[in-house]
Design a protein around this motif. Structure first.
Motif, PDB file in Angstrom:
ATOM      1  N   ALA A 112      11.428 -10.204   6.333  1.00  0.00           N
ATOM      2  CA  ALA A 112      12.379 -11.329   6.242  1.00  0.00           C
ATOM      3  C   ALA A 112      12.064 -12.365   7.325  1.00  0.00           C
ATOM      4  CB  ALA A 112      13.814 -10.826   6.367  1.00  0.00           C
ATOM      5  N   ARG A 113      11.777 -11.918   8.535  1.00  0.00           N
ATOM      6  CA  ARG A 113      11.412 -12.863   9.607  1.00  0.00           C
ATOM      7  C   ARG A 113      10.128 -13.615   9.255  1.00  0.00           C
ATOM      8  NH1 ARG A 113      13.134  -8.479  12.640  1.00  0.00           N
ATOM      9  NH2 ARG A 113      10.993  -7.785  13.073  1.00  0.00           N
ATOM     10  N   ARG A 114       9.127 -12.888   8.756  1.00  0.00           N
ATOM     11  CA  ARG A 114       7.853 -13.535   8.397  1.00  0.00           C
ATOM     12  C   ARG A 114       8.036 -14.588   7.300  1.00  0.00           C
ATOM     13  NH1 ARG A 114       5.938  -8.159   8.644  1.00  0.00           N
ATOM     14  NH2 ARG A 114       4.889  -7.919  10.629  1.00  0.00           N
ATOM     15  N   LEU A 115       8.905 -14.274   6.354  1.00  0.00           N
ATOM     16  CA  LEU A 115       9.104 -15.178   5.208  1.00  0.00           C
ATOM     17  C   LEU A 115      10.237 -16.187   5.435  1.00  0.00           C
ATOM     18  CD1 LEU A 115       8.729 -12.615   2.276  1.00  0.00           C
ATOM     19  CD2 LEU A 115       6.982 -14.148   3.226  1.00  0.00           C
ATOM     20  N   HIS A 116      10.836 -16.131   6.607  1.00  0.00           N
ATOM     21  CA  HIS A 116      11.948 -17.034   6.947  1.00  0.00           C
ATOM     22  C   HIS A 116      13.102 -16.889   5.958  1.00  0.00           C
ATOM     23  CE1 HIS A 116       9.200 -18.742   9.832  1.00  0.00           C
ATOM     24  NE2 HIS A 116       8.321 -18.914   8.858  1.00  0.00           N
ATOM     25  N   ARG A 117      13.475 -15.636   5.707  1.00  0.00           N
ATOM     26  CA  ARG A 117      14.589 -15.313   4.815  1.00  0.00           C
ATOM     27  C   ARG A 117      15.737 -14.751   5.631  1.00  0.00           C
ATOM     28  NH1 ARG A 117      12.281 -15.095  -0.289  1.00  0.00           N
ATOM     29  NH2 ARG A 117      10.744 -16.747  -0.188  1.00  0.00           N
ATOM     30  N   THR A 118      16.936 -14.942   5.130  1.00  0.00           N
ATOM     31  CA  THR A 118      18.117 -14.405   5.796  1.00  0.00           C
ATOM     32  C   THR A 118      18.069 -12.889   5.801  1.00  0.00           C
ATOM     33  OG1 THR A 118      19.378 -16.314   5.063  1.00  0.00           O
ATOM     34  CG2 THR A 118      20.632 -14.404   5.820  1.00  0.00           C
ATOM     35  N   ALA A 119      17.812 -12.302   4.645  1.00  0.00           N
ATOM     36  CA  ALA A 119      17.745 -10.847   4.515  1.00  0.00           C
ATOM     37  C   ALA A 119      16.958 -10.489   3.267  1.00  0.00           C
ATOM     38  CB  ALA A 119      19.139 -10.251   4.431  1.00  0.00           C
ATOM     39  N   ILE A 120      16.330  -9.329   3.317  1.00  0.00           N
ATOM     40  CA  ILE A 120      15.640  -8.767   2.157  1.00  0.00           C
ATOM     41  C   ILE A 120      16.219  -7.378   1.955  1.00  0.00           C
ATOM     42  CG2 ILE A 120      13.442  -7.940   1.247  1.00  0.00           C
ATOM     43  CD1 ILE A 120      12.064 -10.152   2.849  1.00  0.00           C
ATOM     44  N   VAL A 121      16.759  -7.143   0.754  1.00  0.00           N
ATOM     45  CA  VAL A 121      17.354  -5.847   0.428  1.00  0.00           C
ATOM     46  C   VAL A 121      16.745  -5.330  -0.859  1.00  0.00           C
ATOM     47  CG1 VAL A 121      19.526  -6.312   1.631  1.00  0.00           C
ATOM     48  CG2 VAL A 121      19.310  -6.874  -0.793  1.00  0.00           C
ATOM     49  N   ARG A 122      16.734  -4.008  -0.996  1.00  0.00           N
ATOM     50  CA  ARG A 122      16.178  -3.373  -2.196  1.00  0.00           C
ATOM     51  C   ARG A 122      16.994  -3.797  -3.418  1.00  0.00           C
ATOM     52  NH1 ARG A 122      12.461   0.874  -1.679  1.00  0.00           N
ATOM     53  NH2 ARG A 122      11.675   1.318  -3.724  1.00  0.00           N
ATOM     54  N   ALA A 123      16.325  -4.175  -4.484  1.00  0.00           N
ATOM     55  CA  ALA A 123      16.996  -4.555  -5.730  1.00  0.00           C
ATOM     56  C   ALA A 123      17.568  -3.317  -6.402  1.00  0.00           C
ATOM     57  CB  ALA A 123      16.011  -5.250  -6.667  1.00  0.00           C
ATOM     58  N   THR A 124      18.642  -3.505  -7.137  1.00  0.00           N
ATOM     59  CA  THR A 124      19.218  -2.417  -7.919  1.00  0.00           C
ATOM     60  C   THR A 124      18.337  -2.190  -9.151  1.00  0.00           C
ATOM     61  OG1 THR A 124      20.567  -3.842  -9.331  1.00  0.00           O
ATOM     62  CG2 THR A 124      21.550  -3.125  -7.211  1.00  0.00           C
ATOM     63  N   PRO A 125      18.469  -1.026  -9.795  1.00  0.00           N
ATOM     64  CA  PRO A 125      17.694  -0.812 -11.024  1.00  0.00           C
ATOM     65  C   PRO A 125      17.938  -1.903 -12.079  1.00  0.00           C
ATOM     66  CG  PRO A 125      18.533   1.275 -10.235  1.00  0.00           C
ATOM     67  CD  PRO A 125      19.165   0.200  -9.377  1.00  0.00           C
ATOM     68  N   ASP A 126      19.169  -2.369 -12.203  1.00  0.00           N
ATOM     69  CA  ASP A 126      19.448  -3.438 -13.170  1.00  0.00           C
ATOM     70  C   ASP A 126      18.771  -4.744 -12.771  1.00  0.00           C
ATOM     71  OD1 ASP A 126      20.956  -1.818 -14.839  1.00  0.00           O
ATOM     72  OD2 ASP A 126      22.879  -2.442 -13.979  1.00  0.00           O
ATOM     73  N   SER A 168       0.848  -1.184   0.000  1.00  0.00           N
ATOM     74  CA  SER A 168       0.000   0.000   0.000  1.00  0.00           C
ATOM     75  C   SER A 168       0.881   1.231   0.000  1.00  0.00           C
ATOM     76  CB  SER A 168      -0.894   0.003   1.250  1.00  0.00           C
ATOM     77  OG  SER A 168      -1.526   1.249   1.397  1.00  0.00           O
ATOM     78  N   GLY A 169       0.506   2.231  -0.770  1.00  0.00           N
ATOM     79  CA  GLY A 169       1.258   3.473  -0.831  1.00  0.00           C
ATOM     80  C   GLY A 169       1.276   4.243   0.473  1.00  0.00           C
ATOM     81  N   ARG A 170       0.508   3.795   1.464  1.00  0.00           N
ATOM     82  CA  ARG A 170       0.435   4.559   2.711  1.00  0.00           C
ATOM     83  C   ARG A 170       1.559   4.248   3.684  1.00  0.00           C
ATOM     84  NH1 ARG A 170      -4.842   1.377   4.767  1.00  0.00           N
ATOM     85  NH2 ARG A 170      -3.858   0.011   6.287  1.00  0.00           N
ATOM     86  N   HIS A 171       2.403   3.267   3.375  1.00  0.00           N
ATOM     87  CA  HIS A 171       3.517   2.995   4.281  1.00  0.00           C
ATOM     88  C   HIS A 171       4.701   2.363   3.560  1.00  0.00           C
ATOM     89  CE1 HIS A 171       0.904  -0.688   4.813  1.00  0.00           C
ATOM     90  NE2 HIS A 171       1.996  -1.169   4.296  1.00  0.00           N
ATOM     91  N   ARG A 172       5.796   2.196   4.297  1.00  0.00           N
ATOM     92  CA  ARG A 172       7.019   1.600   3.761  1.00  0.00           C
ATOM     93  C   ARG A 172       7.132   0.147   4.204  1.00  0.00           C
ATOM     94  NH1 ARG A 172      10.589   5.244   1.677  1.00  0.00           N
ATOM     95  NH2 ARG A 172      10.170   7.415   2.151  1.00  0.00           N
ATOM     96  N   VAL A 173       7.922  -0.610   3.453  1.00  0.00           N
ATOM     97  CA  VAL A 173       8.166  -2.010   3.789  1.00  0.00           C
ATOM     98  C   VAL A 173       9.239  -2.084   4.873  1.00  0.00           C
ATOM     99  CG1 VAL A 173       8.991  -4.232   2.899  1.00  0.00           C
ATOM    100  CG2 VAL A 173       7.540  -2.762   1.461  1.00  0.00           C
ATOM    101  N   ASP A 174       8.949  -2.811   5.926  1.00  0.00           N
ATOM    102  CA  ASP A 174       9.926  -3.108   6.970  1.00  0.00           C
ATOM    103  C   ASP A 174      10.601  -4.417   6.546  1.00  0.00           C
ATOM    104  OD1 ASP A 174      11.268  -4.111   9.236  1.00  0.00           O
ATOM    105  OD2 ASP A 174       9.836  -3.200  10.607  1.00  0.00           O
ATOM    106  N   THR A 175      11.762  -4.300   5.895  1.00  0.00           N
ATOM    107  CA  THR A 175      12.412  -5.484   5.313  1.00  0.00           C
ATOM    108  C   THR A 175      12.846  -6.491   6.372  1.00  0.00           C
ATOM    109  OG1 THR A 175      14.510  -4.297   5.184  1.00  0.00           O
ATOM    110  CG2 THR A 175      13.124  -4.324   3.192  1.00  0.00           C
ATOM    111  N   ALA A 176      13.260  -6.020   7.545  1.00  0.00           N
ATOM    112  CA  ALA A 176      13.686  -6.954   8.601  1.00  0.00           C
ATOM    113  C   ALA A 176      12.493  -7.776   9.097  1.00  0.00           C
ATOM    114  CB  ALA A 176      14.339  -6.198   9.749  1.00  0.00           C
ATOM    115  N   ALA A 177      11.367  -7.112   9.331  1.00  0.00           N
ATOM    116  CA  ALA A 177      10.170  -7.826   9.783  1.00  0.00           C
ATOM    117  C   ALA A 177       9.661  -8.776   8.707  1.00  0.00           C
ATOM    118  CB  ALA A 177       9.081  -6.828  10.175  1.00  0.00           C
TER     119      ALA A 177
END
Length: 161
Positions: free
Chosen positions: A80-94, A69-78
């Motif tokens: 990542a925990r929900r999805l059981h991932r090591t880390a989630i980082v913003r992708a580069t434009p490429d 939703s445009g009303r908030h930002r993604v909390d990547t750490a939270a």
């Protein structure tokens, strides 16, 4: 759908994917850029929260599309925990262009070269009609929360913390 004879090539790919998925909402071409949720909401006359931002992240060496939703930002750490991932980082434009075939500011939830794991922000369920990009910063389409989940095959999670 819409008069597809005038759509940009990337938007045509999205329009075709939407049609195959049975989406009835027409692609809308906007005169000005809707590359951000604020710009899109202003152009469409809707609440910023009704804009489904398509954000691409990298999660454990794979692309992850987050429809937030445009009303908030993604909390990547939270997330990542929900999805059981090591880390989630913003992708580069490429990385965004490689994963989606589209540029930042116009990434659609569909029409990518290969399927992308998708998370749909549960906050989008608060809106009867939501708007998502259609392959360029100048094209969007209306949809519903249920339809967005269906066409993306996405899993539903809170993404803001």
């Amino acid at each position: 759908m819409t008069d597809t004879t005038r759509l940009p090539a990337r938007t045509q790919l999205v329009a075709d994917a939407l049609e195959r998925a049975g989406v009835r909402g027409a692609v809308v071409a906007l005169p000005d850029s809707a590359a951000t949720a604020v710009l899109a909401a202003g152009a469409l006359g809707c609440e910023v929260g009704a804009i489904a931002n398509s954000l691409v992240f990298w999660a454990d060496d794979r692309p992850l599309l987050v429809m937030t939703s445009g009303r908030h930002r993604v909390d990547t750490a939270a997330l990542a925990r929900r999805l059981h991932r090591t880390a989630i980082v913003r992708a580069t434009p490429d990385q965004v262009r490689t994963a989606t075939g589209q540029a930042i500011g116009g990434v659609s939830p569909v029409g990518h070269p290969d399927p992308i794991e998708t998370v749909v922000d549960e906050a989008l369920a608060d809106y009867t009609r939501i708007w998502a990009a259609a392959g360029t910063p100048h094209t969007v389409f209306p949809t519903s929360f249920e339809e967005l989940v269906r066409i993306t095959g996405g899993s539903v999670h809170p993404v803001d913390g």
